[in-house]
Design a protein around this motif. Structure first.
Motif, PDB file in Angstrom:
ATOM      1  N   ASN A  74       0.878  -1.174   0.000  1.00  0.00           N
ATOM      2  CA  ASN A  74       0.000   0.000   0.000  1.00  0.00           C
ATOM      3  C   ASN A  74       0.915   1.223   0.000  1.00  0.00           C
ATOM      4  N   GLU A  75       1.109   1.843  -1.152  1.00  0.00           N
ATOM      5  CA  GLU A  75       2.101   2.905  -1.284  1.00  0.00           C
ATOM      6  C   GLU A  75       1.645   4.222  -0.670  1.00  0.00           C
ATOM      7  N   GLU A  76       0.430   4.264  -0.117  1.00  0.00           N
ATOM      8  CA  GLU A  76       0.050   5.406   0.698  1.00  0.00           C
ATOM      9  C   GLU A  76       0.688   5.320   2.080  1.00  0.00           C
ATOM     10  N   LEU A  77       1.055   4.104   2.473  1.00  0.00           N
ATOM     11  CA  LEU A  77       1.644   3.883   3.790  1.00  0.00           C
ATOM     12  C   LEU A  77       3.136   3.581   3.725  1.00  0.00           C
ATOM     13  N   VAL A  78       3.573   2.956   2.638  1.00  0.00           N
ATOM     14  CA  VAL A  78       4.954   2.470   2.600  1.00  0.00           C
ATOM     15  C   VAL A  78       5.494   2.537   1.177  1.00  0.00           C
ATOM     16  N   ASP A  79       6.728   3.022   1.051  1.00  0.00           N
ATOM     17  CA  ASP A  79       7.415   3.057  -0.236  1.00  0.00           C
ATOM     18  C   ASP A  79       7.661   1.633  -0.727  1.00  0.00           C
ATOM     19  N   PHE A  80       7.491   1.413  -2.019  1.00  0.00           N
ATOM     20  CA  PHE A  80       7.598   0.058  -2.593  1.00  0.00           C
ATOM     21  C   PHE A  80       8.960  -0.568  -2.283  1.00  0.00           C
ATOM     22  N   ASP A  81      10.037   0.166  -2.570  1.00  0.00           N
ATOM     23  CA  ASP A  81      11.379  -0.375  -2.335  1.00  0.00           C
ATOM     24  C   ASP A  81      11.644  -0.565  -0.844  1.00  0.00           C
ATOM     25  N   TYR A  82      11.155   0.373  -0.020  1.00  0.00           N
ATOM     26  CA  TYR A  82      11.335   0.228   1.420  1.00  0.00           C
ATOM     27  C   TYR A  82      10.663  -1.045   1.908  1.00  0.00           C
ATOM     28  N   PHE A  83       9.471  -1.350   1.397  1.00  0.00           N
ATOM     29  CA  PHE A  83       8.757  -2.551   1.836  1.00  0.00           C
ATOM     30  C   PHE A  83       9.549  -3.812   1.470  1.00  0.00           C
ATOM     31  N   TYR A  84      10.156  -3.813   0.291  1.00  0.00           N
ATOM     32  CA  TYR A  84      10.986  -4.960  -0.102  1.00  0.00           C
ATOM     33  C   TYR A  84      12.113  -5.177   0.901  1.00  0.00           C
ATOM     34  N   PHE A  85      12.832  -4.097   1.259  1.00  0.00           N
ATOM     35  CA  PHE A  85      13.940  -4.244   2.201  1.00  0.00           C
ATOM     36  C   PHE A  85      13.437  -4.543   3.611  1.00  0.00           C
ATOM     37  N   LEU A  86      12.270  -4.028   3.954  1.00  0.00           N
ATOM     38  CA  LEU A  86      11.654  -4.373   5.227  1.00  0.00           C
ATOM     39  C   LEU A  86      11.426  -5.881   5.320  1.00  0.00           C
ATOM     40  N   MET A  87      10.878  -6.473   4.257  1.00  0.00           N
ATOM     41  CA  MET A  87      10.629  -7.912   4.239  1.00  0.00           C
ATOM     42  C   MET A  87      11.942  -8.694   4.303  1.00  0.00           C
ATOM     43  N   LYS A  88      12.966  -8.230   3.595  1.00  0.00           N
ATOM     44  CA  LYS A  88      14.266  -8.905   3.662  1.00  0.00           C
ATOM     45  C   LYS A  88      14.839  -8.835   5.077  1.00  0.00           C
ATOM     46  N   ASN A  89      14.634  -7.708   5.743  1.00  0.00           N
ATOM     47  CA  ASN A  89      15.128  -7.549   7.100  1.00  0.00           C
ATOM     48  C   ASN A  89      14.384  -8.447   8.094  1.00  0.00           C
ATOM     49  N   LEU A  90      13.146  -8.790   7.773  1.00  0.00           N
ATOM     50  CA  LEU A  90      12.343  -9.645   8.653  1.00  0.00           C
ATOM     51  C   LEU A  90      12.620 -11.132   8.448  1.00  0.00           C
ATOM     52  N   LYS A  91      13.487 -11.462   7.511  1.00  0.00           N
ATOM     53  CA  LYS A  91      13.723 -12.879   7.211  1.00  0.00           C
ATOM     54  C   LYS A  91      14.103 -13.701   8.446  1.00  0.00           C
ATOM     55  N   PRO A  92      14.974 -13.227   9.344  1.00  0.00           N
ATOM     56  CA  PRO A  92      15.286 -14.039  10.532  1.00  0.00           C
ATOM     57  C   PRO A  92      14.053 -14.359  11.378  1.00  0.00           C
ATOM     58  N   TYR A  93      13.104 -13.421  11.444  1.00  0.00           N
ATOM     59  CA  TYR A  93      11.869 -13.666  12.193  1.00  0.00           C
ATOM     60  C   TYR A  93      11.011 -14.712  11.482  1.00  0.00           C
ATOM     61  N   PHE A  94      10.902 -14.567  10.156  1.00  0.00           N
ATOM     62  CA  PHE A  94      10.131 -15.551   9.389  1.00  0.00           C
ATOM     63  C   PHE A  94      10.728 -16.951   9.551  1.00  0.00           C
ATOM     64  N   THR A  95      12.054 -17.016   9.520  1.00  0.00           N
ATOM     65  CA  THR A  95      12.735 -18.313   9.647  1.00  0.00           C
ATOM     66  C   THR A  95      12.426 -18.958  10.997  1.00  0.00           C
ATOM     67  N   LYS A  96      12.472 -18.163  12.065  1.00  0.00           N
ATOM     68  CA  LYS A  96      12.187 -18.706  13.398  1.00  0.00           C
ATOM     69  C   LYS A  96      10.738 -19.150  13.521  1.00  0.00           C
ATOM     70  N   ILE A  97       9.813 -18.349  12.978  1.00  0.00           N
ATOM     71  CA  ILE A  97       8.391 -18.712  13.032  1.00  0.00           C
ATOM     72  C   ILE A  97       8.163 -20.026  12.298  1.00  0.00           C
ATOM     73  N   ALA A  98       8.748 -20.145  11.098  1.00  0.00           N
ATOM     74  CA  ALA A  98       8.574 -21.367  10.307  1.00  0.00           C
ATOM     75  C   ALA A  98       9.227 -22.564  10.990  1.00  0.00           C
TER      76      ALA A  98
END
Length: 403
Positions: A112-136
């Motif tokens: 939702n680009e009214e809330l978050v920049d497209f490229d920023y969201f991509y890097f946000l998701m990459k930064n969350l990878k350790p959390y996703f890995t632990k959850i999985a």
């Protein structure tokens, strides 16, 4: 709104911003459960996790059918693979083909680009990878783990204003862009080398010989050595890169198991590896790194013993004709594989000394440049992965950056 305070779902940050649910920052569309009846020999590729990790390969399925537009992929779309091996399959990707149809177990994510920049969201998701890995990993059964939509709804984080987001992107994106540019140049150089190979050898009239008559072909273990906290790495198809291997997510094994495997399948610099089971036909050339790993479910081509044939054989393995031959040799009903015997019998033209000399004169500079750019990318990726969490958490101040 009350947010989950579990440490796996509440992401700490000192950045100034608004606390948001990850789910509310984007639209999440799961792919389709395709059936064999949907597939054909040509058409638009069906994008599974294997294609996101390894690109189009011998096991890629195609379809001529038309499906809902919200699972139709175009270059640049963001994708999140939410099911599979927690270490190697759970990740965020930018789709980099002209088009494709999205398979199940992958979300097409539209920020939702009214809330978050497209490229920023991509890097946000990459930064969350350790959390996703632990959850999985916490949900892992029979080797597979999941990050569900319910998990994404639970996750919450601080999102800075759009101007700050763009400043963060201005620091990290040039590194990512340079890595992509290097990869694009490498792909172009490989295509040039493949074109030289095709021109010189595709219509040679000489009688083919069996592969094992000119290259020593072996395989790694098919057992499952016990994993441990430290020790030597065990490399499978999930860890193959076009040049080198990714040891970060590989299991560790004991010296005794390492030595046992390497009695017959010691990998050395300038050897070539190929996956034999599951996703078949992934090729990796080992160019420069110290080899401190053993291999499992992998073919080993000992080009280090015949270095003059290394680039010729690398192009041979990646040629369309060879990949088609491999596909015809596959066995197995539930999981496809190619046997060591079939690999050793593959037909190959045995080039003359003069042909190899000319071929190496043309392609060796290309592969040397590829190896150099691959090494540069490893250093850039290390820099990116060090900076990213510091930028996202607010540890690095970006307020003075002019846009």
């Amino acid at each position: 709104m009350k947010f989950d305070d579990n440490e796996l779902y509440s992401i700490p940050s000192s950045v100034n911003g608004t606390q948001c649910s990850l789910h509310n920052l984007a639209k999440w569309k799961n792919g389709l459960a395709f059936k064999k009846i949907n597939f054909s020999d040509e058409g638009v590729p069906v994008i599974k996790i294997a294609e996101l990790n390894n690109g189009i390969g011998p096991t890629t399925a195609y379809t001529k059918e038309i499906f809902s537009e919200d699972v139709h992929l175009k270059r640049g779309d963001l994708l999140f693979s939410w099911s599979g091996n927690p270490q190697t399959s759970i990740d965020t990707f930018r789709f980099d083909l002209e088009e494709g149809w999205l398979n199940q177990h992958i979300f097409k994510v539209t920020p939702n680009e009214e809330l978050v920049d497209f490229d920023y969201f991509y890097f946000l998701m990459k930064n969350l990878k350790p959390y996703f890995t632990k959850i999985a990993t916490n949900k892992q059964t029979t080797g597979l783990g999941h990050v569900t939509l319910a998990d994404i709804k639970r996750m919450n984080l601080i999102v800075p204003d759009v101007e700050t987001q763009k400043r963060i992107v201005s620091v990290i994106k040039p590194i990512d862009d340079k890595i992509k540019l290097n990869n694009d140049i490498n792909n172009n150089l490989e295509q040039q080398a493949q074109a030289v190979y095709y021109k010189m050898f595709s219509e040679v009239n000489g009688e083919p010989v069996e592969l094992s008559s000119i290259i020593d072909v072996r395989d790694g273990t098919h057992d499952s050595p016990k994993a441990q906290a430290t020790g030597y790495y065990l490399i499978t198809s999930k860890h193959l890169l076009p040049f080198g291997v990714d040891k970060a997510s590989a299991n560790r094994i004991s010296k005794a198991d390492f030595d046992k495997i390497n009695e017959r399948s010691l990998v050395e610099t300038q050897d070539i590896l190929m996956s034999m089971i599951g996703t078949i036909g992934l090729i990796s050339y080992i160019p420069y790194e110290a080899v401190d790993f053993a291999i499992k479910n992998m073919a080993l081509f000992k080009t280090s013993h015949t270095p003059e044939l290394t680039y010729y054989f690398l192009c041979y393995l990646k040629s369309e004709k060879t990949l088609q031959h491999i596909e015809k040799c596959l066995a197995g009903s539930t999981q496809k594989y190619i046997s060591l015997g079939e690999l050793r019998k593959m037909p190959i033209y045995s080039p003359t000394t003069d042909e190899i000399r000319e071929f190496n004169y043309l392609v060796k500079p290309m592969f040397e440049e590829i190896v150099s750019r691959t090494y540069e990318n490893a250093l850039l990726a290390e820099m990116r992965d060090t900076l990213l969490p510091k930028l996202m958490s607010g540890e690095l101040d970006v307020s003075d950056i002019d846009l």
